[in-house]
Design a protein around this motif. Structure first.
Motif, PDB file in Angstrom:
ATOM      1  N   SER A   1       0.839  -1.199   0.000  1.00 32.68           N
ATOM      2  CA  SER A   1       0.000   0.000   0.000  1.00 32.68           C
ATOM      3  C   SER A   1       0.879   1.255   0.000  1.00 32.68           C
ATOM      4  N   GLU A   2       1.404   1.632   1.158  1.00 33.37           N
ATOM      5  CA  GLU A   2       2.212   2.865   1.231  1.00 33.37           C
ATOM      6  C   GLU A   2       3.045   2.888   2.503  1.00 33.37           C
ATOM      7  N   GLY A   3       3.907   3.896   2.616  1.00 31.84           N
ATOM      8  CA  GLY A   3       4.674   4.105   3.836  1.00 31.84           C
ATOM      9  C   GLY A   3       3.779   4.754   4.890  1.00 31.84           C
ATOM     10  N   SER A   4       4.296   4.939   6.098  1.00 35.86           N
ATOM     11  CA  SER A   4       3.447   5.531   7.144  1.00 35.86           C
ATOM     12  C   SER A   4       3.061   6.957   6.791  1.00 35.86           C
ATOM     13  N   GLY A   5       3.891   7.633   5.993  1.00 37.77           N
ATOM     14  CA  GLY A   5       3.556   8.987   5.537  1.00 37.77           C
ATOM     15  C   GLY A   5       4.079   9.264   4.140  1.00 37.77           C
ATOM     16  N   GLU A   6       4.159   8.213   3.316  1.00 38.47           N
ATOM     17  CA  GLU A   6       4.705   8.367   1.958  1.00 38.47           C
ATOM     18  C   GLU A   6       4.072   7.331   1.035  1.00 38.47           C
ATOM     19  N   ASN A   7       4.082   7.609  -0.257  1.00 41.67           N
ATOM     20  CA  ASN A   7       3.742   6.602  -1.263  1.00 41.67           C
ATOM     21  C   ASN A   7       5.002   5.824  -1.634  1.00 41.67           C
ATOM     22  N   VAL A   8       4.796   4.656  -2.242  1.00 37.32           N
ATOM     23  CA  VAL A   8       5.908   3.748  -2.560  1.00 37.32           C
ATOM     24  C   VAL A   8       6.011   3.538  -4.072  1.00 37.32           C
ATOM     25  N   PHE A   9       7.241   3.523  -4.572  1.00 38.14           N
ATOM     26  CA  PHE A   9       7.513   3.143  -5.970  1.00 38.14           C
ATOM     27  C   PHE A   9       8.563   2.045  -5.983  1.00 38.14           C
ATOM     28  N   ILE A  10       8.429   1.123  -6.931  1.00 37.04           N
ATOM     29  CA  ILE A  10       9.509   0.170  -7.186  1.00 37.04           C
ATOM     30  C   ILE A  10       9.928   0.303  -8.650  1.00 37.04           C
ATOM     31  N   VAL A  11      11.180  -0.064  -8.911  1.00 41.57           N
ATOM     32  CA  VAL A  11      11.692  -0.055 -10.286  1.00 41.57           C
ATOM     33  C   VAL A  11      12.240  -1.446 -10.565  1.00 41.57           C
TER      34      VAL A  11
ATOM     35  N   ALA B   1       6.772  -9.499  -2.036  1.00 38.91           N
ATOM     36  CA  ALA B   1       8.087  -9.983  -2.484  1.00 38.91           C
ATOM     37  C   ALA B   1       8.687  -9.104  -3.577  1.00 38.91           C
ATOM     38  N   GLU B   2       7.823  -8.381  -4.314  1.00 43.53           N
ATOM     39  CA  GLU B   2       8.361  -7.500  -5.360  1.00 43.53           C
ATOM     40  C   GLU B   2       9.214  -6.383  -4.774  1.00 43.53           C
ATOM     41  N   LEU B   3       8.961  -6.044  -3.499  1.00 48.44           N
ATOM     42  CA  LEU B   3       9.817  -5.044  -2.839  1.00 48.44           C
ATOM     43  C   LEU B   3      11.234  -5.586  -2.722  1.00 48.44           C
ATOM     44  N   PHE B   4      11.324  -6.869  -2.364  1.00 46.07           N
ATOM     45  CA  PHE B   4      12.648  -7.472  -2.155  1.00 46.07           C
ATOM     46  C   PHE B   4      13.366  -7.694  -3.489  1.00 46.07           C
ATOM     47  N   LEU B   5      12.573  -7.975  -4.540  1.00 43.94           N
ATOM     48  CA  LEU B   5      13.153  -8.325  -5.839  1.00 43.94           C
ATOM     49  C   LEU B   5      13.440  -7.102  -6.710  1.00 43.94           C
ATOM     50  N   ALA B   6      12.990  -5.936  -6.250  1.00 48.28           N
ATOM     51  CA  ALA B   6      13.121  -4.735  -7.075  1.00 48.28           C
ATOM     52  C   ALA B   6      14.579  -4.326  -7.263  1.00 48.28           C
ATOM     53  N   ASP B   7      14.860  -3.680  -8.394  1.00 48.37           N
ATOM     54  CA  ASP B   7      16.196  -3.097  -8.613  1.00 48.37           C
ATOM     55  C   ASP B   7      16.347  -1.845  -7.758  1.00 48.37           C
ATOM     56  N   GLU B   8      15.233  -1.093  -7.645  1.00 46.92           N
ATOM     57  CA  GLU B   8      15.253   0.158  -6.881  1.00 46.92           C
ATOM     58  C   GLU B   8      13.889   0.299  -6.194  1.00 46.92           C
ATOM     59  N   VAL B   9      13.889   0.924  -5.025  1.00 47.64           N
ATOM     60  CA  VAL B   9      12.640   1.235  -4.310  1.00 47.64           C
ATOM     61  C   VAL B   9      12.801   2.655  -3.777  1.00 47.64           C
ATOM     62  N   PHE B  10      11.734   3.446  -3.870  1.00 46.45           N
ATOM     63  CA  PHE B  10      11.799   4.760  -3.212  1.00 46.45           C
ATOM     64  C   PHE B  10      10.429   5.187  -2.705  1.00 46.45           C
TER      65      PHE B  10
END
Ligand code: PPE
Length: 310
Positions: free
Chosen positions: A190-200, A242-251
């Motif tokens: 979903s999101e961070g406690s006060g941020e949105n999440v992106f994966i690359v 698991a896509e968070l763990f497999l991502a090249d980049e997360v921000f």
């Protein structure tokens, strides 16, 4: 926190220490408030507020979603905020508009309790640290699920809803992490406690969509536009944990946080901030500081009164 001099409260400029409420204010008991987080930056044209109108319009919509009608217009609050920044003499600041049910009636259907509105401005540095913005932060997937549309309204930026964020943030901080990432009730990111999440991954950016219990972040929207303009494909979709763990980049993105790289999730290394994160972070920084000609319309310049006196 760092004080400033004045707070705008129900139409008046009040000294910081006098901007107080009654202990029986409705919002204090039941969380019946809606708020915004906005930032103003020092630019070549003076202080400029990032996507000011969009933030104030979201405040109005958050209020409507909780059946609250604001006694001030978007234009009125915009003008008041400009004057507040001028009076406080701030070059850059965080801006916190808040509308809440005030004092006058208790109970859950307190229609006669007034809607009080305040705007406060103060200097607020990097939300997740300067070092975090540079080198990335360590996140933990929360054991708490994000609020769902079945019981609250993720699209609203409402005070009471932040108890959920606070549980997640507290758990992650107590466990030694910088920030929490919440899953929605289906188990998707979903999101961070006060941020949105992106994966690359493989050059493609993905971010959870409107059915994943997110706040429709204004920084998120800006990053989607910037990424698209730079030619990176962006998808809004369900993202598995698991896509968070497999991502090249997360921000992460947010007004307070700005754009913060994630270098580790649940002790899985993502690595140093990646190239796409860096490129988008730099472009966003340029946009915030009026250095990106293509995004000038995102900035609401606080005009200084003419220095010429007759
Ligand atoms: N999700 C949540 C839950 C959230 O609180 C924010 C902003 C976002 C996403 C990003 O939205 P936007 O700022 O429009 O890009 N969080 C605000 C409050 C932080 C606080 O600790 O207070 C903020 O960043 O101002």
């Amino acid at each position: 926190m760092e004080k400033s001099e004045w707070i705008w409260m129900n139409g008046e400029y009040v000294p910081w220490d006098n901007a107080n409420v009654h202990v029986l204010s409705h919002g204090l008991h039941y969380g019946t408030g809606v708020f915004e987080g906005i930032r103003a930056y020092e630019t070549d044209r003076g202080t400029a507020i990032f996507r000011h109108r969009e933030h104030l319009e979201r405040l109005v919509r958050s209020a409507q979603l909780y059946y609250m009608e604001l006694p001030y217009s978007v234009d009125g609050m915009r003008e008041a905020t400009h004057e507040l920044i001028r009076r406080n003499g701030l070059k850059s600041c965080y801006i916190r508009p808040l509308a809440f049910r005030g004092y006058g009636e208790m109970g859950l259907f307190a229609q006669s309790a007034p809607i009080d509105v305040i705007v406060a401005v103060w200097p607020w540095g990097a939300y997740l640290g300067e070092e975090g913005k540079r080198s990335g932060i360590r996140c933990k997937v929360s054991s708490w699920r994000g609020i769902s549309g079945d019981s609250l309204i993720p699209h609203a930026k409402a005070s009471g809803q932040y108890l959920n964020s606070i549980l997640a943030k507290t758990e992650s901080a107590n466990a030694g992490y910088d920030e929490a990432i919440l899953l929605d009730v289906q188990g998707n990111v979903s999101e961070g406690s006060g941020e949105n999440v992106f994966i690359v991954r493989d050059g493609v950016l993905s971010t959870p969509g409107h059915t994943n219990s997110i706040l429709d972040g204004i920084t998120r929207r800006s990053v989607i536009q910037i990424a698209g303009d730079l030619g990176y494909p962006v998808e809004e979709r369900d993202i598995a944990r698991a896509e968070l763990f497999l991502a090249d980049e997360v921000f992460l993105t947010g007004t307070a946080a700005e754009l913060v790289p994630v270098r580790e999730v649940d002790d899985h290394p993502i690595g140093e901030p990646g190239e796409i994160t860096r490129v988008i972070q730099a472009k966003l920084e340029d946009a915030l500081h009026r250095r990106a000609p293509e995004y000038l319309e995102w900035l609401d310049v606080v005009e200084q009164p003419s220095k010429v006196t007759s």
